[in-house]
Design a protein around this motif. Sequence first.
Motif, PDB file in Angstrom:
ATOM      1  N   VAL A 145      10.486   1.388  -7.921  1.00  0.00           N
ATOM      2  CA  VAL A 145      10.198   1.274  -6.529  1.00  0.00           C
ATOM      3  C   VAL A 145      10.248   0.335  -5.410  1.00  0.00           C
ATOM      4  CG1 VAL A 145       8.461   2.197  -5.193  1.00  0.00           C
ATOM      5  CG2 VAL A 145       8.798   3.269  -7.265  1.00  0.00           C
ATOM      6  N   THR A 146       9.907  -0.756  -6.133  1.00  0.00           N
ATOM      7  CA  THR A 146       9.728  -2.067  -5.918  1.00  0.00           C
ATOM      8  C   THR A 146      11.115  -2.653  -4.854  1.00  0.00           C
ATOM      9  OG1 THR A 146       7.360  -2.422  -6.779  1.00  0.00           O
ATOM     10  CG2 THR A 146       8.879  -4.625  -5.567  1.00  0.00           C
ATOM     11  N   LYS A 147      11.881  -2.506  -6.307  1.00  0.00           N
ATOM     12  CA  LYS A 147      12.840  -2.970  -6.259  1.00  0.00           C
ATOM     13  C   LYS A 147      13.994  -1.814  -4.652  1.00  0.00           C
ATOM     14  CE  LYS A 147      14.469  -5.431 -10.243  1.00  0.00           C
ATOM     15  NZ  LYS A 147      15.596  -4.789 -11.645  1.00  0.00           N
ATOM     16  N   LEU A 148      13.615  -0.323  -5.049  1.00  0.00           N
ATOM     17  CA  LEU A 148      14.370   0.505  -4.169  1.00  0.00           C
ATOM     18  C   LEU A 148      14.081  -0.128  -2.881  1.00  0.00           C
ATOM     19  CD1 LEU A 148      13.766   3.674  -5.959  1.00  0.00           C
ATOM     20  CD2 LEU A 148      15.804   2.961  -4.723  1.00  0.00           C
ATOM     21  N   PHE A 149      12.822  -0.675  -2.667  1.00  0.00           N
ATOM     22  CA  PHE A 149      11.950  -1.004  -1.384  1.00  0.00           C
ATOM     23  C   PHE A 149      12.387  -1.779  -0.754  1.00  0.00           C
ATOM     24  CE2 PHE A 149       9.044  -3.586   1.002  1.00  0.00           C
ATOM     25  CZ  PHE A 149       8.704  -2.567   1.922  1.00  0.00           C
ATOM     26  N   LEU A 150      12.887  -3.547  -1.910  1.00  0.00           N
ATOM     27  CA  LEU A 150      13.291  -4.805  -1.428  1.00  0.00           C
ATOM     28  C   LEU A 150      14.991  -4.364  -1.281  1.00  0.00           C
ATOM     29  CD1 LEU A 150      12.206  -6.814  -3.842  1.00  0.00           C
ATOM     30  CD2 LEU A 150      11.664  -6.883  -1.833  1.00  0.00           C
ATOM     31  N   SER A 151      15.379  -3.242  -1.813  1.00  0.00           N
ATOM     32  CA  SER A 151      17.514  -3.512  -1.163  1.00  0.00           C
ATOM     33  C   SER A 151      17.351  -2.411  -0.442  1.00  0.00           C
ATOM     34  CB  SER A 151      17.375  -2.660  -2.555  1.00  0.00           C
ATOM     35  OG  SER A 151      17.435  -1.330  -2.694  1.00  0.00           O
ATOM     36  N   GLY A 152      16.312  -1.972   0.837  1.00  0.00           N
ATOM     37  CA  GLY A 152      16.146  -1.586   1.672  1.00  0.00           C
ATOM     38  C   GLY A 152      15.439   0.306   2.138  1.00  0.00           C
ATOM     39  N   VAL A 153      15.300   0.957   1.060  1.00  0.00           N
ATOM     40  CA  VAL A 153      14.575   2.101   1.033  1.00  0.00           C
ATOM     41  C   VAL A 153      13.306   1.629   1.031  1.00  0.00           C
ATOM     42  CG1 VAL A 153      14.322   3.704  -0.587  1.00  0.00           C
ATOM     43  CG2 VAL A 153      15.664   2.935  -0.680  1.00  0.00           C
ATOM     44  N   GLY A 154      13.182   2.713   2.730  1.00  0.00           N
ATOM     45  CA  GLY A 154      11.869   1.632   3.812  1.00  0.00           C
ATOM     46  C   GLY A 154      11.159   2.654   3.864  1.00  0.00           C
ATOM     47  N   SER A 155      11.901   4.016   3.607  1.00  0.00           N
ATOM     48  CA  SER A 155      10.778   5.010   4.040  1.00  0.00           C
ATOM     49  C   SER A 155       9.575   5.826   2.526  1.00  0.00           C
ATOM     50  CB  SER A 155      11.215   6.086   4.498  1.00  0.00           C
ATOM     51  OG  SER A 155      12.269   7.219   3.606  1.00  0.00           O
TER      52      SER A 155
ATOM     53  N   GLU B  16       0.926  -1.109  -0.378  1.00  0.00           N
ATOM     54  CA  GLU B  16       0.330   0.206   0.058  1.00  0.00           C
ATOM     55  C   GLU B  16       0.708   1.255  -0.283  1.00  0.00           C
ATOM     56  OE1 GLU B  16      -3.252   2.489  -0.313  1.00  0.00           O
ATOM     57  OE2 GLU B  16      -3.536   0.144  -0.290  1.00  0.00           O
ATOM     58  N   MET B  17       1.604   1.243   0.850  1.00  0.00           N
ATOM     59  CA  MET B  17       2.680   2.429   0.365  1.00  0.00           C
ATOM     60  C   MET B  17       3.647   2.922  -0.507  1.00  0.00           C
ATOM     61  SD  MET B  17       6.109   3.029   2.886  1.00  0.00           S
ATOM     62  CE  MET B  17       7.035   1.439   2.092  1.00  0.00           C
ATOM     63  N   ILE B  18       3.747   1.529  -1.291  1.00  0.00           N
ATOM     64  CA  ILE B  18       4.368   1.817  -2.079  1.00  0.00           C
ATOM     65  C   ILE B  18       3.514   2.008  -3.451  1.00  0.00           C
ATOM     66  CG2 ILE B  18       5.154  -0.048  -4.477  1.00  0.00           C
ATOM     67  CD1 ILE B  18       6.556  -1.631  -2.665  1.00  0.00           C
ATOM     68  N   ARG B  19       2.068   1.656  -3.122  1.00  0.00           N
ATOM     69  CA  ARG B  19       1.390   1.976  -4.684  1.00  0.00           C
ATOM     70  C   ARG B  19       1.374   3.600  -3.970  1.00  0.00           C
ATOM     71  NH1 ARG B  19      -2.958  -1.275  -3.117  1.00  0.00           N
ATOM     72  NH2 ARG B  19      -1.861  -2.720  -4.823  1.00  0.00           N
ATOM     73  N   ALA B  20       1.078   3.924  -2.513  1.00  0.00           N
ATOM     74  CA  ALA B  20       0.852   5.303  -2.284  1.00  0.00           C
ATOM     75  C   ALA B  20       2.548   6.583  -3.558  1.00  0.00           C
ATOM     76  CB  ALA B  20       0.810   5.424  -1.087  1.00  0.00           C
ATOM     77  N   VAL B  21       3.288   5.743  -3.458  1.00  0.00           N
ATOM     78  CA  VAL B  21       4.466   6.649  -3.731  1.00  0.00           C
ATOM     79  C   VAL B  21       3.810   6.918  -5.265  1.00  0.00           C
ATOM     80  CG1 VAL B  21       6.604   6.034  -3.820  1.00  0.00           C
ATOM     81  CG2 VAL B  21       5.965   6.062  -1.939  1.00  0.00           C
ATOM     82  N   LEU B  22       3.761   6.081  -6.023  1.00  0.00           N
ATOM     83  CA  LEU B  22       3.342   5.968  -7.366  1.00  0.00           C
ATOM     84  C   LEU B  22       2.502   6.377  -7.730  1.00  0.00           C
ATOM     85  CD1 LEU B  22       3.859   2.072  -7.964  1.00  0.00           C
ATOM     86  CD2 LEU B  22       5.136   3.756  -8.887  1.00  0.00           C
ATOM     87  N   ASP B  23       1.166   6.376  -6.795  1.00  0.00           N
ATOM     88  CA  ASP B  23      -0.067   7.757  -7.195  1.00  0.00           C
ATOM     89  C   ASP B  23       0.427   9.166  -6.854  1.00  0.00           C
ATOM     90  OD1 ASP B  23      -1.916   5.495  -7.469  1.00  0.00           O
ATOM     91  OD2 ASP B  23      -2.514   4.994  -5.789  1.00  0.00           O
ATOM     92  N   ASP B  24       1.161   8.825  -5.910  1.00  0.00           N
ATOM     93  CA  ASP B  24       1.708  10.759  -5.465  1.00  0.00           C
ATOM     94  C   ASP B  24       2.335  11.118  -6.724  1.00  0.00           C
ATOM     95  OD1 ASP B  24       0.047  10.447  -3.105  1.00  0.00           O
ATOM     96  OD2 ASP B  24       2.289  10.235  -1.722  1.00  0.00           O
ATOM     97  N   ALA B  25       3.107  10.241  -7.416  1.00  0.00           N
ATOM     98  CA  ALA B  25       3.376  10.702  -8.650  1.00  0.00           C
ATOM     99  C   ALA B  25       3.443  10.811  -9.900  1.00  0.00           C
ATOM    100  CB  ALA B  25       4.756  10.087  -8.420  1.00  0.00           C
ATOM    101  N   GLY B  26       1.779  10.640  -9.593  1.00  0.00           N
ATOM    102  CA  GLY B  26       0.741  10.071 -10.980  1.00  0.00           C
ATOM    103  C   GLY B  26       1.005   9.152 -11.836  1.00  0.00           C
ATOM    104  N   TYR B  27       1.937   8.180 -11.149  1.00  0.00           N
ATOM    105  CA  TYR B  27       1.961   6.576 -11.768  1.00  0.00           C
ATOM    106  C   TYR B  27       0.660   5.884 -10.895  1.00  0.00           C
ATOM    107  CZ  TYR B  27       6.417   8.063 -13.180  1.00  0.00           C
ATOM    108  OH  TYR B  27       7.622   8.785 -13.449  1.00  0.00           O
TER     109      TYR B  27
END
Length: 98
Positions: A43-53, A13-24
Amino acid sequence: MSFIDNISPSDLEMIRAVLDDAGYDANLLVEDQRLFNTAALLVTKLFLSGVGSRSELAAKLACQLGKAGKHRQSCRSSLSRYAIQGLPLELQSRPRLQ
């Protein structure tokens, strides 16, 4: 087993929100599925690599792909191109004649 199985519903849901906020969002998915998929994968790869915020993910997405839409702008500059090709004539300083 997909890498998506390793992400909790709240993180998705956080990943989806980041995408939505950026217009994706769903509208872009209909208009340009390739761009939407690129952003979602990034965004998914960044999250899985440790970018959590959420803010870090948003900043990296903005830097890599910019905001979605007609007026997308990336934070990438032309300077690396100029390092290889040299400055265009209009940006070169002209020697002063005395």
